[in-house]
Design a protein around this motif. Structure first.
Motif, mmCIF file in Angstrom:
data_model
loop_
_atom_site.group_PDB
_atom_site.id
_atom_site.type_symbol
_atom_site.label_atom_id
_atom_site.label_comp_id
_atom_site.label_asym_id
_atom_site.label_seq_id
_atom_site.Cartn_x
_atom_site.Cartn_y
_atom_site.Cartn_z
ATOM 1 N N ALA A 128 25.265 68.362 12.288
ATOM 2 C CA ALA A 128 25.274 67.078 11.566
ATOM 3 C C ALA A 128 25.722 65.952 12.499
ATOM 4 O O ALA A 128 25.178 64.842 12.453
ATOM 5 N N HIS A 129 26.682 66.251 13.342
ATOM 6 C CA HIS A 129 27.187 65.259 14.303
ATOM 7 C C HIS A 129 26.067 64.842 15.261
ATOM 8 O O HIS A 129 25.873 63.644 15.518
ATOM 9 N N GLU A 130 25.349 65.807 15.785
ATOM 10 C CA GLU A 130 24.250 65.510 16.705
ATOM 11 C C GLU A 130 23.161 64.688 16.016
ATOM 12 O O GLU A 130 22.591 63.765 16.613
ATOM 13 N N LEU A 131 22.894 65.013 14.756
ATOM 14 C CA LEU A 131 21.895 64.254 13.997
ATOM 15 C C LEU A 131 22.326 62.807 13.790
ATOM 16 O O LEU A 131 21.512 61.888 13.903
ATOM 17 N N LEU A 132 23.610 62.599 13.509
ATOM 18 C CA LEU A 132 24.111 61.230 13.349
ATOM 19 C C LEU A 132 24.001 60.438 14.645
ATOM 20 O O LEU A 132 23.608 59.270 14.640
ATOM 21 N N MET A 133 24.336 61.083 15.754
ATOM 22 C CA MET A 133 24.231 60.394 17.040
ATOM 23 C C MET A 133 22.778 60.066 17.357
ATOM 24 O O MET A 133 22.474 58.975 17.854
ATOM 25 N N LEU A 134 21.876 60.975 17.054
ATOM 26 C CA LEU A 134 20.454 60.718 17.267
ATOM 27 C C LEU A 134 19.977 59.558 16.393
ATOM 28 O O LEU A 134 19.233 58.686 16.841
ATOM 29 N N GLU A 135 20.451 59.530 15.158
ATOM 30 C CA GLU A 135 20.090 58.445 14.241
ATOM 31 C C GLU A 135 20.601 57.095 14.760
ATOM 32 O O GLU A 135 19.890 56.085 14.683
ATOM 33 N N ILE A 136 21.807 57.078 15.278
ATOM 34 C CA ILE A 136 22.363 55.838 15.839
ATOM 35 C C ILE A 136 21.505 55.371 17.014
ATOM 36 O O ILE A 136 21.108 54.208 17.089
ATOM 37 N N GLU A 137 21.190 56.284 17.919
ATOM 38 C CA GLU A 137 20.396 55.920 19.096
ATOM 39 C C GLU A 137 18.999 55.452 18.705
ATOM 40 O O GLU A 137 18.522 54.414 19.170
ATOM 41 N N ARG A 138 18.339 56.180 17.836
ATOM 42 C CA ARG A 138 16.978 55.814 17.425
ATOM 43 C C ARG A 138 16.971 54.502 16.646
ATOM 44 O O ARG A 138 16.076 53.689 16.817
ATOM 45 N N GLY A 139 17.968 54.303 15.799
ATOM 46 C CA GLY A 139 18.057 53.047 15.051
ATOM 47 C C GLY A 139 18.177 51.860 15.986
ATOM 48 O O GLY A 139 17.561 50.814 15.759
ATOM 49 N N GLN A 140 18.961 52.014 17.035
ATOM 50 C CA GLN A 140 19.101 50.946 18.019
ATOM 51 C C GLN A 140 17.775 50.696 18.749
ATOM 52 O O GLN A 140 17.384 49.565 18.967
#
Length: 53
Positions: free
Chosen positions: A3-15
């Motif tokens: 879940a942590h990795e998914l959140l970080m990926l979401e942050i990066e992709r959102g940016q």
């Protein structure tokens, strides 16, 4: 993927979708806030010190 990795990926992709390409340093700072190892105020203070905002 955790879940942590998914959140970080979401942050990066959102940016990236917004036209920003955060550095590894910026992503690490976001991760520190996400994990509770740094407060948002501490992260802003780091940015102030780095960029003199």
């Amino acid at each position: 993927m955790t879940a942590h990795e998914l959140l970080m990926l979401e942050i990066e992709r959102g940016q990236q979708v917004a036209g920003h390409f955060p550095s590894q340093e910026a992503l690490h700072r976001a991760e520190m806030v996400l994990c509770g190892q740094m407060t948002p105020d501490q992260a802003f203070a780091e940015l102030d010190a780095k960029f003199g905002l």
